[in-house]
Design a protein around this motif. Structure first.
Motif, mmCIF file in Angstrom:
data_model
loop_
_atom_site.group_PDB
_atom_site.id
_atom_site.type_symbol
_atom_site.label_atom_id
_atom_site.label_comp_id
_atom_site.label_asym_id
_atom_site.label_seq_id
_atom_site.Cartn_x
_atom_site.Cartn_y
_atom_site.Cartn_z
ATOM 1 N N ILE A 1 0.863 -1.180 0.000
ATOM 2 C CA ILE A 1 0.000 0.000 0.000
ATOM 3 C C ILE A 1 0.896 1.225 0.000
ATOM 4 C CG2 ILE A 1 -0.265 -0.021 2.498
ATOM 5 C CD1 ILE A 1 -3.130 1.037 2.017
ATOM 6 N N LEU B 1 0.959 5.532 -0.259
ATOM 7 C CA LEU B 1 0.240 6.800 -0.195
ATOM 8 C C LEU B 1 0.554 7.570 -1.477
ATOM 9 C CD1 LEU B 1 -1.521 8.545 1.648
ATOM 10 C CD2 LEU B 1 0.565 9.522 2.574
ATOM 11 N N TYR C 1 -4.628 6.108 -2.063
ATOM 12 C CA TYR C 1 -3.669 5.015 -2.028
ATOM 13 C C TYR C 1 -3.599 4.279 -3.359
ATOM 14 C CZ TYR C 1 -4.387 5.479 3.005
ATOM 15 O OH TYR C 1 -4.481 5.968 4.286
#
Length: 55
Positions: A29, A31, A51
């Motif tokens: 994941i 940002l 994300y």
């Protein structure tokens, strides 16, 4: 198979589940940085993504 899903905060859990189920691997994941937001949308609702979930 490479999978990359752009998603908002509301749909991040769904994106994580999709990567685990389809790729059978632990998801990454990331940002999103502000400059990547201009053309991308959440794959589930069309809002601005927060994300990138990938394998």
């Amino acid at each position: 198979m490479d999978k990359e899903i752009y998603c908002c905060e509301e749909h991040v859990e769904i994106a994580l589940d999709v990567v685990v189920n389809e790729c059978e691997t632990f998801p990454n994941i990331e940002l999103l940085k502000q400059e990547k937001l201009s053309t991308a949308t959440c794959e589930y609702c069309g809002k601005l993504p927060v994300y990138i979930v990938s394998n």
